[in-house]
Scaffold this motif. Structure first.
Motif, mmCIF file in Angstrom:
data_model
loop_
_atom_site.group_PDB
_atom_site.id
_atom_site.type_symbol
_atom_site.label_atom_id
_atom_site.label_comp_id
_atom_site.label_asym_id
_atom_site.label_seq_id
_atom_site.Cartn_x
_atom_site.Cartn_y
_atom_site.Cartn_z
ATOM 1 N N THR A 193 0.854 -1.185 0.000
ATOM 2 C CA THR A 193 0.000 0.000 0.000
ATOM 3 C C THR A 193 0.886 1.231 0.000
ATOM 4 O O THR A 193 1.748 1.378 0.856
ATOM 5 C CB THR A 193 -0.897 -0.005 1.249
ATOM 6 N N THR A 228 -0.376 4.444 -0.206
ATOM 7 C CA THR A 228 -1.237 5.603 0.045
ATOM 8 C C THR A 228 -0.447 6.745 0.685
ATOM 9 O O THR A 228 0.346 6.501 1.604
ATOM 10 C CB THR A 228 -2.402 5.186 0.976
ATOM 11 N N ASN A 229 -0.664 7.952 0.169
ATOM 12 C CA ASN A 229 0.013 9.163 0.671
ATOM 13 C C ASN A 229 1.516 9.223 0.402
ATOM 14 O O ASN A 229 2.209 10.067 0.944
ATOM 15 C CB ASN A 229 -0.245 9.375 2.173
ATOM 16 N N SER A 262 8.729 -0.145 -3.602
ATOM 17 C CA SER A 262 8.012 -0.222 -2.326
ATOM 18 C C SER A 262 8.916 -0.830 -1.262
ATOM 19 O O SER A 262 10.041 -1.234 -1.540
ATOM 20 C CB SER A 262 6.768 -1.101 -2.492
ATOM 21 N N ASP A 264 -0.302 3.588 -9.190
ATOM 22 C CA ASP A 264 -1.625 4.173 -8.943
ATOM 23 C C ASP A 264 -2.544 3.139 -8.291
ATOM 24 O O ASP A 264 -3.263 3.433 -7.338
ATOM 25 C CB ASP A 264 -2.196 4.657 -10.279
ATOM 26 N N GLU A 265 -2.485 1.937 -8.813
ATOM 27 C CA GLU A 265 -3.269 0.817 -8.271
ATOM 28 C C GLU A 265 -2.946 0.588 -6.786
ATOM 29 O O GLU A 265 -3.817 0.243 -6.001
ATOM 30 C CB GLU A 265 -2.906 -0.440 -9.097
ATOM 31 N N ALA A 266 -1.675 0.816 -6.454
ATOM 32 C CA ALA A 266 -1.226 0.616 -5.062
ATOM 33 C C ALA A 266 -1.513 1.846 -4.192
ATOM 34 O O ALA A 266 -1.148 1.870 -3.021
ATOM 35 C CB ALA A 266 0.258 0.281 -5.039
ATOM 36 N N GLY A 267 -2.134 2.875 -4.774
ATOM 37 C CA GLY A 267 -2.571 4.029 -3.983
ATOM 38 C C GLY A 267 -1.616 5.200 -3.952
ATOM 39 O O GLY A 267 -1.836 6.168 -3.223
ATOM 40 N N ALA A 268 -0.536 5.132 -4.744
ATOM 41 C CA ALA A 268 0.476 6.199 -4.704
ATOM 42 C C ALA A 268 -0.047 7.511 -5.280
ATOM 43 O O ALA A 268 -0.922 7.524 -6.150
ATOM 44 C CB ALA A 268 1.712 5.769 -5.485
ATOM 45 N N LYS A 269 0.548 8.601 -4.769
ATOM 46 C CA LYS A 269 0.328 9.927 -5.331
ATOM 47 C C LYS A 269 1.385 10.079 -6.433
ATOM 48 O O LYS A 269 2.578 9.905 -6.167
ATOM 49 C CB LYS A 269 0.560 10.937 -4.204
ATOM 50 N N LYS A 283 -6.651 6.389 -11.108
ATOM 51 C CA LYS A 283 -7.614 6.514 -9.994
ATOM 52 C C LYS A 283 -7.404 7.814 -9.236
ATOM 53 O O LYS A 283 -8.333 8.509 -8.897
ATOM 54 C CB LYS A 283 -7.433 5.351 -9.016
ATOM 55 N N GLN A 284 -6.114 8.104 -8.931
ATOM 56 C CA GLN A 284 -5.782 9.336 -8.223
ATOM 57 C C GLN A 284 -5.415 10.419 -9.237
ATOM 58 O O GLN A 284 -4.879 10.105 -10.316
ATOM 59 C CB GLN A 284 -4.567 9.136 -7.296
#
Ligand code: NDP
Ligand code: KAL
Length: 257
Positions: free
Chosen positions: A6, A8-9, A237, A32-37, A59-60
């Motif tokens: 993950t 995110t942020n 990651s 993006d799929e993993a939530g990255a900005k 997504k983001q």
């Protein structure tokens, strides 16, 4: 429990998306799929609108910035701007290379001094220039990846001066990994098998390279940009913590032959 990381942020910079076939685009989609900005950089104004429409699929919402890697001032101001808009940088995917088409066929030694300097500048020096500019803004466990090719390790017909540039890039990865390791920053390369992208178009005998790999590589098939991107996700990651100065081949095992 999912082992998918993950992000995110966390802010990641992806450099080198020309179109939807670009390896950098597959990397951006995976992050993006993993939530990255995401911050996506492009070489010149004329590529902006194409990248905007691609980015709208994410997504983001991504930040888009122009960055011609032949210009030190442009690189510095890009990274200052990234820091102002998105805080500290968790990772960078450098997926940039260029050599004059005329030098990518025929005899290696027919190239000019200018062609050699340009290929090395854009395809190898730019990694160091980018890492240097990002230095003040790196998160404490940041990770950098670049894309390389087997033609830097051994002779591949027509790859010519790009082979020398990739050898310089691979070596830069090691020197950067050693210098930045004490700051917690990891630097690695992915050596991708042949993938049909804009860069690969119309240069050398690309089709025969694809079919040779399909016939001979341990996995007996070519690789996709998405497979390169998932190795990219691993390296960028926390899953890749402990790996630095490495070249991971994502090429169906062809390089062992
Ligand atoms: P693409 O053509 O999609 O990407 C190449 C990128 O380099 C483009 O986005 C281009 O930007 C960028 N670029 C060139 N000059 C500059 C510059 N001065 N400043 C900033 N960006 C620049 O091809 P790939 O996705 O195939 O290539 C990405 C990386 O993968 C390269 O390093 C390549 O050597 C490597 N690689 C590719 C393989 C393949 O088979 N495709 C195999 C192994 C490695 P723009 O379009 O905006 O000019
Ligand atoms: C042995 C292989 C066959 C192809 C030979 C050379 C490939 C060199 C890659 C290099 C990056 C290609 C170019 O620089 C192309 C450039 O001269 C013209 N194209 C462009 O300007 C387009 C519009 C833009 C988007 O491209 C760039 N780069 O800016 C190597 C194959 C099997 C594997 C490949 C393709 C490796 C690699 O490094 O890309």
């Amino acid at each position: 429990m999912s082992i998918f990381p993950t992000l995110t942020n966390k802010t990641y910079v992806v450099m080198g998306i020309a179109n939807k076939r670009s390896i950098a685009w597959a990397i951006a989609k995976t992050l993006d799929e993993a939530g990255a900005k995401l911050v996506l950089t492009y070489a010149a104004e004329r590529f902006k609108s194409g990248l905007e429409s691609l980015a709208s699929e994410l997504k983001q919402e991504a930040i888009l910035l122009e960055c011609d890697v032949t210009n030190d001032e442009a690189i510095d101001s890009t990274f200052r701007s990234i820091h102002e808009q998105a805080g500290e940088i968790q990772g960078i995917a450098h997926s940039i290379a260029f050599a004059d088409k005329e030098a990518l066929r025929g005899e290696f030694s027919e190239m000019t001094r200018g062609q050699f300097a340009q290929a090395l500048d854009i395809s190898a020096y730019s990694l160091t220039a980018v890492v240097k500019a990002a230095k003040p803004y790196f998160a404490q466990d940041a990770s950098v990846i670049t894309l390389t090719y087997l033609g830097g390790e051994r002779v591949v017909p027509n790859y010519n001066l790009m082979g020398v540039a990739k050898a310089a890039l691979d070596s830069s990865v090691k020197y950067l990994a050693n210098e930045y390791g004490p700051h917690g920053v990891r630097v690695n390369a992915i050596s991708a098998g042949p993938i049909r992208t804009l860069s690969a178009k119309g240069v050398g005998d690309f089709n025969s390279i694809l079919s040779e790999l399909e016939q001979k590589a341990p996995l007996r098939r070519n690789v996709s940009a998405e497979e390169v991107a998932s190795t990219g996700l691993f390296l960028l990651s926390g899953m890749g913590s402990g790996v630095t100065g490495e070249v991971i081949h994502v090429d169906s095992g062809y390089h062992i032959l």
